[in-house]
Motif scaffolding. Structure first.
Motif, short mmCIF file in Angstrom:
data_model
loop_
_atom_site.label_atom_id
_atom_site.label_comp_id
_atom_site.label_asym_id
_atom_site.label_seq_id
_atom_site.Cartn_x
_atom_site.Cartn_y
_atom_site.Cartn_z
N VAL A 297 67.07 18.18 147.44
CA VAL A 297 65.65 17.48 147.24
C VAL A 297 64.67 18.08 147.76
N CYS A 298 64.75 19.15 148.74
CA CYS A 298 63.65 19.63 149.60
C CYS A 298 62.42 20.47 148.62
N THR A 299 61.20 19.89 148.76
CA THR A 299 60.30 20.68 147.86
C THR A 299 59.70 21.94 148.38
N CYS A 301 57.77 21.98 151.06
CA CYS A 301 56.33 21.82 151.34
C CYS A 301 55.97 22.44 152.82
N GLY A 302 56.96 22.67 153.71
CA GLY A 302 56.64 23.32 154.94
C GLY A 302 56.25 22.04 156.16
N ARG A 303 56.08 20.90 155.52
CA ARG A 303 55.64 19.83 156.77
C ARG A 303 56.36 19.69 157.93
N CYS A 304 57.99 19.92 157.87
CA CYS A 304 58.94 19.69 158.89
C CYS A 304 58.70 20.87 159.74
N THR A 305 58.20 22.05 159.43
CA THR A 305 58.47 23.11 160.16
C THR A 305 57.01 23.03 160.99
N ALA A 306 55.99 22.44 160.19
CA ALA A 306 54.55 22.72 160.82
C ALA A 306 54.55 21.89 161.88
N VAL A 307 55.34 20.49 162.08
CA VAL A 307 55.31 19.89 163.19
C VAL A 307 56.43 20.10 164.24
N CYS A 308 57.23 20.94 164.04
CA CYS A 308 58.44 21.39 164.77
C CYS A 308 58.19 21.80 166.16
N PRO A 309 58.11 21.28 167.20
CA PRO A 309 57.91 22.02 168.52
C PRO A 309 58.71 23.10 168.82
N ALA A 310 59.89 23.17 168.66
CA ALA A 310 60.69 24.46 168.72
C ALA A 310 59.97 25.57 167.93
N SER A 318 63.21 26.58 162.09
CA SER A 318 62.35 26.15 161.13
C SER A 318 63.42 25.13 160.29
N PRO A 319 63.10 23.86 160.37
CA PRO A 319 63.65 22.93 159.79
C PRO A 319 63.80 22.89 158.34
N MET A 320 62.66 23.53 157.61
CA MET A 320 62.62 23.78 156.26
C MET A 320 63.63 24.61 156.11
N GLN A 321 63.80 25.85 156.82
CA GLN A 321 64.67 26.95 156.27
C GLN A 321 65.82 26.71 156.49
N LEU A 322 66.30 25.71 157.40
CA LEU A 322 67.77 25.33 157.91
C LEU A 322 68.19 24.57 156.62
N VAL A 323 67.43 23.77 156.00
CA VAL A 323 68.04 22.98 154.83
C VAL A 323 67.91 23.99 153.69
N LEU A 324 67.15 24.90 153.61
CA LEU A 324 67.11 25.90 152.46
C LEU A 324 68.39 26.77 152.51
N ASP A 325 68.75 27.19 153.70
CA ASP A 325 69.98 28.07 153.92
C ASP A 325 71.10 27.16 153.62
N HIS A 370 67.15 16.03 158.75
CA HIS A 370 67.50 17.15 159.50
C HIS A 370 68.42 17.27 160.81
N VAL A 371 67.89 15.96 161.54
CA VAL A 371 68.33 16.09 162.79
C VAL A 371 70.17 15.82 162.84
N PRO A 372 70.56 14.72 161.89
CA PRO A 372 71.93 14.54 162.09
C PRO A 372 72.63 15.57 161.59
N LYS A 373 72.23 16.33 160.60
CA LYS A 373 73.00 17.68 160.20
C LYS A 373 73.01 18.68 161.49
N ILE A 374 71.88 18.69 162.10
CA ILE A 374 72.01 19.70 163.30
C ILE A 374 72.94 19.30 164.16
N LEU A 375 72.98 17.81 164.63
CA LEU A 375 73.93 17.34 165.45
C LEU A 375 75.58 17.42 164.97
N ASP A 376 75.68 17.16 163.82
CA ASP A 376 76.85 17.49 163.21
C ASP A 376 77.50 19.12 163.39
#
Length: 697
Positions: A297-299, A301-310, A318-325, A370-376
């Motif tokens: 479903v990822c579009t 748009c990059g909004r997730c990565t733009a606000v990511c403090p890391a 990059s939360p977006m890149q993680l989902v795309l990978d 994003h976060v539950p996937k990272i924790l898993d």
């Protein structure tokens, strides 16, 4: 938009309509339906291919409650709730979304009128909807797509990916479909001299331009037929391409909004260690079908990565890149990967960079988790591969051996309340007769700075006439650090011990000053059988202030007023929606002006400590705490108010790094500020306070 010219007086408005398939012979209509059938076949096969992969994921129930979920669809799909947070992008997306929806509705009207033989495309409905509304929203869609192209290729928004031919193809295809539709309409109006043409004001404008060229009717018919077929073929290509492209979000986004988690969106689900084959997510089969749907479903748009403090501080996340990978690997292997997701598909350093602040999930317009996937994935690294940063491993070993993550701590869990008037529940044998059971948490027990916060809170509660109980030496870590660092087994051990202790002493309500403890008690212990009411200390303090049980000092002179800015902790704000209570307390302080940082409430920037990052040494000038401290100092405030012990640690260090050699800025917990403001009330108990709190709980 101009007002349509009035129809000739001899025409009956109830007869307003147009001929469907004008200028298209019967054989052409037959060919059209064959091509429609082929297109739908390709479209449905594409959906099936995605479904075949999604069903490999573990089950998860996200279908009920229907009413509440449909309300979220109305808010975030039809009304574009989150999309409009970015006003420019939200507005142009709103334009072409509603243009697309309305044009599709117009096609359905034609189907009902022509194919089902129900004559609805006539009269006022034809003029107001099929002509005027479709024209206006179709034009809005044309302008919206054009704005998206400008944003991507002229203004070059930094959050968007570059060099993808598919993006240009999708936008270009959509624009061609829209524009050629108006051209076909204009040629028809010009050739037939349609008396109702002015209601279709864009097509009418095209017709006037065609007529101005002096083109004959036969030429208009020829051009109409050619453009009609071109428009039709491009439209069919557009529809067939949807399941194979980013366009698929047209269907998936509403579904994902409907299927979003309604409670604790970033909390992982417990592992059943007796039945599980693998620990954590090693392969796609270990994720849920909703996780796999998220990847599609990822579009981008990059909004997730733009606000990511890391990401904004140079970490490899990059939360977006993680989902795309994950999506690319899912497509490459058709859902059955031979590579390990945590370590081979996603690098370990990417996973450890996450603070679990949930800013990415709060920003995502299609509600990707994003976060539950990272924790898993972390769970698999820690429990299967025994891999974690060294300092995190030390914290985990301390949790196992000592029941807290502070390896070098010399204090005991009882030191912080020495000399305070509290009830030690283990000594009393039960929590009966106690108004407030305070869960101090590890930071308040073992960190000297946060011990002062806990003492201030107990002092304030006593001033309000409340009897405060503590568990002392029988309190241990809630397990939150273990769960966020990936050691689910240790989390469940700690949780089980705490649940048994609380149930043994009859504790039903808790108050804690740690948002991480608050989140675990509220959302994660119930799945393990621990059902306890829990409140954050700012919620209780706000209630006491509202009810007049705590009366802060009267307003000081203007020259003596302090300027305070408040930092929203991620686990209190985004994770649990508590934004107002801390501000109620601060605004009740008579000698203070409260100012907001540029990023506050649900847009607040993380302090950098979440997700186990409090136990990772962060170096350099772009530490998350430094970035946040700069935002706090930029407000001109002399006090940075916090309501989390980890935010206290991180921001005290950050503020020192930012203000070295300049004006001093204090970092204070809200309980400390209220205690300071109510000292004149010491020893005065508010009548009926205990009864009121019991009723409120």
């Amino acid at each position: 938009m101009t007002t349509p010219a009035p129809a000739p007086a001899t025409l009956d408005i109830s007869e307003a309509t147009r001929q469907v398939f004008w200028n298209i012979p019967y054989a052409g209509v037959v060919v059209m339906y064959v091509l429609v059938a082929v297109t739908l076949g390709i479209f449905c096969y594409g959906i099936y291919e995605h479904y075949r992969i999604w069903r490999r994921g573990r089950p998860v129930d996200r279908l009920r409650p229907v009413g509440r979920r449909l309300g979220l669809v109305v808010r975030h799909v039809l009304a574009h709730g989150r999309l409009l947070a970015d006003r420019a992008a939200g507005l142009y997306h709103f334009a072409f979304f509603w243009g697309f929806v309305t044009l599709f509705a117009g096609t359905v009207v034609v189907f009902i009128h022509y194919d089902l033989g129900i004559p609805i495309m006539r009269g006022r409905f034809y003029l107001y909807f099929q002509s005027l509304a479709l024209e206006a929203l179709g034009l809005a869609a044309v302008l919206g797509v054009a704005a998206a192209m400008v944003q991507r290729y002229v203004l070059k928004s930094p959050r968007l990916r570059r060099g993808l031919w598919s993006d240009a193809y999708v936008l270009g295809l959509f624009e061609v479909v829209l524009v050629t539709g108006f051209v076909v309409e204009g040629l028809r109006i010009a050739a037939t001299d349609d008396p109702w043409g002015p209601w279709s004001f864009v097509g009418y404008g095209v017709a006037r331009l065609v007529q101005a060229t002096g083109m004959g009717v036969e030429a208009m018919q020829a051009w109409h037929a050619a453009m009609w077929w071109f428009h039709f073929v491009v439209t069919m290509g557009f529809i067939a391409y949807i399941p194979y492209s980013k366009l698929f979000h047209l269907l998936l986004a509403p579904a994902n909004v409907y299927l979003q988690p309604l409670e604790a969106p970033a909390s992982p689900k417990p592992i059943d260690f007796e039945s599980v084959e693998r620990l954590g997510a090693a392969a796609f089969e270990d994720l849920t079908w909703k996780d796999l749907l998220d990847a599609d479903v990822c579009t981008e748009c990059g909004r997730c990565t733009a606000v990511c403090p890391a990401h904004m501080t140079g970490k490899p996340l990059s939360p977006m890149q993680l989902v795309l990978d994950l999506r690319d690997e899912m497509k490459r292997t058709d859902g059955a990967t031979s590579r390990v997701l945590a370590g081979e598909v996603i690098r370990p350093e990417t996973l450890w960079a996450c603070t679990t602040c949930m800013a990415c999930m709060e920003a995502c317009p299609v509600f990707i988790e994003h976060v539950p996937k990272i924790l898993d994935l972390r769970r698999h690294l820690v429990m299967e591969q025994a891999e974690a940063p060294d300092t995190m491993q030390e914290a985990l070993r301390s949790l196992e051996a000592r029941g807290h993550p502070f390896r070098g701590a010399t204090a005991s869990r009882t030191d912080w309340y020495r000399g305070l008037d509290v009830v030690e529940i283990p000594a009393a044998g039960s929590a009966e007769g106690v108004d407030v059971v305070y869960w101090a948490g590890c930071a308040a027990a073992f960190d000297e700075r946060n011990q002062r916060v806990a003492r201030a809170l107990v002092t304030v509660l006593r001033r309000a006439g409340l009897r405060v109980g503590v568990l002392g030496g029988e309190e241990r870590c809630t397990g939150d650090p273990a769960r966020r660092m990936g050691n689910e087994f240790l989390f469940q051990q700690l949780a089980a011990a705490n649940i048994e202790t609380l149930q043994r002493y009859g504790v039903r309500q808790l108050v804690t000053s740690c948002p991480h403890c608050f989140n675990v008690f509220k959302h994660e212990y119930p799945a393990l059988g621990g059902h306890f009411g829990v409140r954050h200390h700012t919620e209780l303090l706000a209630e006491l202030v509202r009810q007049g049980r705590l009366e802060p000092a009267a307003a000081a002179g203007e020259a003596l007023r302090r300027r305070i800015t408040y930092h929203d902790p991620c686990y209190l704000g985004r994770h649990n929606g508590v934004y107002d209570a801390p501000r109620v307390v601060l605004q009740g302080l008579g000698d203070s002006d409260v100012v907001e940082m540029a990023r506050s409430r649900d847009k607040s920037l993380c302090c950098g400590a979440g997700g186990g990052r409090a136990w990772v040494e962060e170096r350099g000038d772009e530490r998350v705490a430094l970035v946040r401290a700069r935002e706090a100092v930029a407000t001109g405030a002399g006090v940075v108010a916090v309501s989390c012990p980890f935010c206290m640690q991180m921001l005290e260090d950050g503020v020192k790094g930012v203000t070295e050699g300049s004006r001093p800025v204090e970092v204070r917990d809200i309980a400390e500020l209220l205690e300071e403001s109510t000292r004149e009330m010491e020893g005065v108990a508010a009548p009926g306070a205990a009864r009121g709190i019991e009723e409120a709980g």
